[in-house]
Design an enzyme around this catalytic site. Structure first.
Site, PDB file in Angstrom:
ATOM      1  N   ARG A   1      -4.103 -10.079   3.832  1.00 27.06           N
ATOM      2  CA  ARG A   1      -4.563 -11.421   4.213  1.00 27.06           C
ATOM      3  C   ARG A   1      -3.409 -12.372   4.516  1.00 27.06           C
ATOM      4  NH1 ARG A   1      -9.016 -10.077   0.365  1.00 27.06           N
ATOM      5  NH2 ARG A   1     -10.934 -10.183   1.572  1.00 27.06           N
TER       6      ARG A   1
ATOM      7  N   HIS B   1       0.843  -1.208   0.000  1.00 29.17           N
ATOM      8  CA  HIS B   1       0.000   0.000   0.000  1.00 29.17           C
ATOM      9  C   HIS B   1       0.878   1.258   0.000  1.00 29.17           C
ATOM     10  CE1 HIS B   1      -2.859  -2.794   2.268  1.00 29.17           C
ATOM     11  NE2 HIS B   1      -3.603  -2.404   1.264  1.00 29.17           N
TER      12      HIS B   1
END
Ligand code: AMP
Length: 294
Positions: A200, A38
């Site tokens: 995840r 990110h």
């Protein structure tokens, strides 16, 4: 927090946005639980913005893109740490809306998808691959991103190649609906063993974590087979499936597709292509991809 504004309501965000005009406004939407992948998008946004631009991000675990049996309630949430990372990456403002403001009445509803009233039809690109396995997922993604674009009004929308189908569908949405925004797709950041970074990944157990690298190894194998002259999709797909399954993962799909139309190749691979993989490892679903050079 040194400089960054954290804005929790649409009203506050719009007020900040109106008071901070800038020629270039890149926007990075996220679901939080931020990692270096990110942050690489934030760095690209900062570079794009230049000294006079403003960099925007959002953190919103969008309920309408999760299916009823998916991981919405256990999706990792770490707002304080996320804000510290965004601030360090010189993000100017982060929009962190409440679910109730994005989808009024959602708390009273039995399924997440039913919170959508008016929504964006993601079109044919959403029928395949992830869309076939996660019905309604891309309708939820397109609707929330359309809402976020209308609220934040950026000049650029930065998306990760990691979610290959998502960036293709959102790019098409901005073209088809004339959103005044330029879509920029950013490269996938990986762990040192090649596993694509993902929020995840923290679900993986110590036993599963090394086996997850089979996905990237299979992708690399197929890319080099392609580069050495294998232009037929079937042996590439079979070779990837076999390598991933051998590590104990359940393959959902592993195949070359057209990079723009996402259609699987049936005969020879021609034009821009990407290798796409989705596999289940225990309770964790992993996706990854590599572009093939034309
Ligand atoms: P998410 O929080 O999963 O919705 O992701 C937010 C944005 O970050 C999306 O555009 C993703 O494609 C992108 N992203 C996620 N993982 C990575 C990664 N490993 N490298 C680069 N971008 C990523």
């Amino acid at each position: 927090m040194a400089h960054m504004k954290v804005l929790h309501s649409i009203h506050d965000f719009r007020a900040w946005r109106a008071a901070n005009p800038a020629p270039i406004i890149p926007f990075v939407p996220t679901m939080g639980a931020l990692h270096e992948g990110h942050i690489s998008l934030l760095h690209q946004a900062r570079q794009l913005a230049g000294p006079s631009g403003r960099v925007l991000a959002s953190i919103f675990v969008n309920p309408t893109q999760f299916g009823p049996s998916e991981d919405f309630s256990r999706y990792p949430r770490s707002l304080e740490n996320d804000c510290a990372l965004l601030d360090a990456a010189r993000c100017d403002a982060v929009f962190v809306p409440a679910a109730e403001e994005m989808y009024p009445g959602i708390a009273q509803l039995s399924t997440q998808h039913s919170a959508l009233r008016t929504s964006i039809d993601p079109g044919p690109l959403a029928d395949l691959l992830e869309g076939a396995i996660r019905p309604g997922h891309f309708r939820g993604v397109c609707t929330v991103v359309a809402k976020l674009l209308l609220i934040t009004q950026p000049t650029h929308l930065l998306l990760g190649q990691k979610d290959f189908q998502q960036q293709a569908i959102l790019r098409q949405m901005t073209l088809d609906l004339n959103f005044p925004v330029t879509v920029v797709t950013c490269p996938t950041l990986r762990e040192s063993d090649g596993l694509a970074m993902s929020s995840r990944n923290r679900y993986l157990t110590p036993d599963q974590r090394p086996r997850a690298t089979a996905i990237y190894q299979a992708l690399q194998w197929a890319k080099s087979a392609y580069d050495s002259g294998e232009k037929h999709p079937a042996p590439l797909a079979a070779g990837m499936q076999q390598r991933i399954a051998a590590a104990g993962l359940t393959v959902q799909y592993a195949l070359p597709v057209h990079a723009r139309f996402l259609t699987p190749f049936t005969t020879t691979i021609t034009g821009p292509a990407a290798l796409l993989v989705a596999a289940q490892l225990g309770a964790t679903r992993l996706i990854d991809n590599l572009l093939l050079s034309a």
